[in-house]
Design an enzyme around this catalytic site. Structure first.
Site, PDB file in Angstrom:
ATOM      1  N   ALA A 170       1.951  -0.004   3.102  1.00  0.00           N
ATOM      2  CA  ALA A 170       0.770   0.332   3.922  1.00  0.00           C
ATOM      3  C   ALA A 170       0.966   1.581   4.777  1.00  0.00           C
ATOM      4  O   ALA A 170       0.194   2.549   4.670  1.00  0.00           O
ATOM      5  CB  ALA A 170       0.419  -0.861   4.805  1.00  0.00           C
ATOM      6  N   GLU A 193      10.330   4.879  -2.739  1.00  0.00           N
ATOM      7  CA  GLU A 193      10.105   3.433  -2.612  1.00  0.00           C
ATOM      8  C   GLU A 193      11.171   2.726  -3.436  1.00  0.00           C
ATOM      9  O   GLU A 193      11.291   2.981  -4.635  1.00  0.00           O
ATOM     10  CB  GLU A 193       8.687   3.096  -3.089  1.00  0.00           C
ATOM     11  CG  GLU A 193       8.427   1.620  -3.363  1.00  0.00           C
ATOM     12  CD  GLU A 193       8.755   0.707  -2.186  1.00  0.00           C
ATOM     13  OE1 GLU A 193       8.257   0.952  -1.079  1.00  0.00           O
ATOM     14  OE2 GLU A 193       9.532  -0.253  -2.387  1.00  0.00           O
ATOM     15  N   SER A 217       1.834   0.306  -2.153  1.00  0.00           N
ATOM     16  CA  SER A 217       0.504   0.050  -1.594  1.00  0.00           C
ATOM     17  C   SER A 217      -0.194  -1.186  -2.163  1.00  0.00           C
ATOM     18  O   SER A 217      -1.097  -1.072  -2.980  1.00  0.00           O
ATOM     19  CB  SER A 217      -0.350   1.294  -1.872  1.00  0.00           C
ATOM     20  OG  SER A 217      -1.391   1.365  -0.964  1.00  0.00           O
ATOM     21  N   ALA A 237      -1.687  -5.404  -1.381  1.00  0.00           N
ATOM     22  CA  ALA A 237      -2.208  -6.301  -0.347  1.00  0.00           C
ATOM     23  C   ALA A 237      -1.374  -7.575  -0.324  1.00  0.00           C
ATOM     24  O   ALA A 237      -1.749  -8.594  -0.907  1.00  0.00           O
ATOM     25  CB  ALA A 237      -3.673  -6.616  -0.639  1.00  0.00           C
ATOM     26  N   CYS A 285      -1.032  -9.623   1.932  1.00  0.00           N
ATOM     27  CA  CYS A 285      -1.768 -10.712   2.596  1.00  0.00           C
ATOM     28  C   CYS A 285      -2.648 -11.471   1.611  1.00  0.00           C
ATOM     29  O   CYS A 285      -3.108 -12.564   1.919  1.00  0.00           O
ATOM     30  CB  CYS A 285      -2.624 -10.152   3.728  1.00  0.00           C
ATOM     31  SG  CYS A 285      -1.703  -9.076   4.811  1.00  0.00           S
ATOM     32  N   ARG A 345      -4.134  12.061  -5.664  1.00  0.00           N
ATOM     33  CA  ARG A 345      -3.770  12.449  -4.293  1.00  0.00           C
ATOM     34  C   ARG A 345      -2.631  13.446  -4.237  1.00  0.00           C
ATOM     35  O   ARG A 345      -2.283  13.923  -3.155  1.00  0.00           O
ATOM     36  CB  ARG A 345      -3.426  11.202  -3.470  1.00  0.00           C
ATOM     37  CG  ARG A 345      -4.595  10.234  -3.444  1.00  0.00           C
ATOM     38  CD  ARG A 345      -4.546   9.254  -2.332  1.00  0.00           C
ATOM     39  NE  ARG A 345      -5.652   8.305  -2.459  1.00  0.00           N
ATOM     40  CZ  ARG A 345      -5.840   7.247  -1.727  1.00  0.00           C
ATOM     41  NH1 ARG A 345      -4.988   6.969  -0.751  1.00  0.00           N
ATOM     42  NH2 ARG A 345      -6.874   6.448  -1.915  1.00  0.00           N
TER      43      ARG A 345
END
Ligand code: NAD
Length: 466
Positions: free
Chosen positions: A15, A37, A43, A45, A47, A75
């Site tokens: 995040a 990484e 990136s 989720a 949760c 990006r």
């Protein structure tokens, strides 16, 4: 010294790290940004994982917020997965990187560096927590391991150690899969982020949902017996508890991943989290930090706290990204606003609990006061109305709102957000009680529970004479 041509380097691709990388590239599309990484995923989720186990989310792919190829192509971020940074050299402005796939190490110079290394589960020193069938849940890899186990082994009995956010969300996931579920918590209460007095209906609800909840219970060991696991615990009254299980989840909290920063001589602070200023700069030149590995300023206490939550990781990463690209963004701090779903209940907290406010009572004029009300979520005559329990904590002499907690079978998240906004604005309960909020029977009563709570709290204001 920093080489102006060296790239911005980011350690950690979740995040905070990816928010920073994206923001830095948006601010300055010519800026080279490398993200290292160590794991296979960026990136995602985390949760959402309990809802994947529950079957509400179809696959782990749906939990990806940004795909690797999109990060690279759309990006322009040079994302390198399976790359672990093993050392930071602040003087030389370099990091040491281990390419885990090719098993080689190299030195990478940086112009600006962001540490976004997150946090890791705390596994208590209890024998047997390394046995097969015992899990922690933090990364998507952890989630895939748990999902595979749930699908292939079809465990019937699950023991959860720790009744915090993850423990309670996973109790729901286990029960939805028809598993017999135990939750063993060391403290006398569930969810230590909240005051215990509000939690009674949720404890009753957990029992109603078939969860065997044992608070004040210390797990002393896990062992293998008769092809299953056996969890042994000691209860408050001295009795021992032995539970047979096919699966154990350890959800006993997390700690900041700050070792790299500490070894590089960067200042750490409360809970060993990395110290940053409001621009997310660490104590070393050109090194920033953001996300679950840092301590933020608490907006009510005006001191550093370590409350690691996803919303602040995303925002602090974004602020760091803007600043690394030459901007002047400020991260103003947090209130620790959080919400959690526990079966049919939602529970939310923002600002200080009564317990926390009392610990710092000397900082508040006249000390602190707290009051709790229960009011319906909609007019009582309208179908679906549910009681909402609201606790408000105030500065006694002024009525300034310091914190609020809400518990209901209705969704309390946006009602909690009204309090978060009001606390940020420094509002008193008198001001809050007159807020012009929405009203129509399908949505809310004419006096919303949050207004009732503020009006009742206002009775506890005691201006200091003179
Ligand atoms: P937590 O801090 O929420 O809960 C840990 C619980 O374990 C506490 O109740 C603690 O008293 C208990 N505990 C500690 N040691 C124990 C022991 N030896 N035996 C039994 N109980 C013990 O941590 P978590 O549930 O592991 O969640 C980790 C983090 O994940 C949270 O800090 C939060 O950042 C994040 N999270 C947030 C949400 C949300 O906001 N809805 C949901 C999931 C996770």
């Amino acid at each position: 010294m920093a080489s102006p041509t060296a790239p911005v380097v980011i350690i950690g691709g979740d995040a905070a790290g990816m928010s920073a990388a994206s923001k830095a590239r948006r601010e300055d599309p010519s800026l080279p940004v490398i993200v290292f990484e160590q794991g296979p995923d960026i990136s995602y989720a985390a949760c959402g994982m309990p809802y994947w186990f529950e079957g509400l989310v179809q696959s782990d792919e749906m939990l990806r917020a940004l795909h690797l190829e999109d990060a690279r192509r759309k990006r322009g971020i040079d994302v390198r997965i399976h790359h672990r940074v093993t050392a930071i050299h602040p003087e030389a402005h370099t990091v040491e990187v281990q390419d885990l796939e090719r098993d080689r190490t190299f030195i990478q110079p940086y112009s600006k560096l962001l540490i976004a290394t997150g946090a890791s589960p705390v596994v208590p020193p209890i024998p047997g927590l390394d046995l097969p069938g015992v899990f922690t849940l933090r990364t998507l890899e952890d989630g895939r391991r748990i999902h595979r186990y749930l699908e292939s082994r079809r465990p019937r009995r699950g023991v959860i150690i720790g009744a915090g956010y993850i423990g309670l969300e996973m109790a729901e996931a286990f029960r939805s899969r028809g598993m017999e579920t135990w939750v063993l918590e060391l403290l006398p209460q569930i969810l230590p982020q909240m005051d215990p007095d509000l939690l009674a209906p949720v404890v009753d609800h957990l029992v109603e949902q078939g969860v065997h909840l044992h608070t004040s219970t210390r797990v002393t060991g896990v062992r293998q017996a008769n092809g299953a696991l056996q969890v042994v615990a000691l209860q408050e009254d001295g009795r021992s508890l032995t539970v047979a299980a096919d699966m154990v989840l350890v959800s006993t909290g997390i700690r900041p991943n700050s070792r790299l920063a500490a070894e590089a001589g960067l200042a750490l602070t409360v809970a060993n989290a990395i110290q940053v200023d409001e621009r997310m700069r660490t104590s070393a030149p050109d090194i920033y930090a953001a996300g679950d590995c840092v301590a933020y300023r608490h907006r009510v206490l005006d001191r550093e706290v370590w409350i690691p939550l996803a919303p602040s990781a995303n925002k602090s990463g974004r602020v760091a990204g803007e600043n690394m690209a030459g901007g002047h963004a400020i991260f103003p701090g947090i209130l620790g606003t959080a919400v959690v779903k526990v079966f049919d209940y939602s529970l939310a907290v923002t600002g200080l609990t009564e317990g926390q406010a009392q610990e710092h009572a000397e900082r508040f004029a006249g000390g602190v006061a707290a009051s709790t009300i229960t009011a319906p979520s909609k007019p009582a005559y309208y179908p679906g109305a549910q009681p909402v329990h609201v606790k408000v904590v105030i500065e006694r002499a002024t009525g300034r709102i310091l914190g609020a907690q809400l518990v209901s079978r209705s969704d309390v998240s946006k009602r909690a957000d009204i309090f978060a906004t009001a606390i940020t604005a420094g509002m008193t309960v008198a001001e809050f009680g007159l807020l012009d909020l929405t009203y129509a029977p399908p949505f809310a009563p004419v006096y919303d529970p949050v207004l009732v709570a503020a009006n009742v709290a206002a009775r506890h204001v005691q201006p200091v004479p003179g």
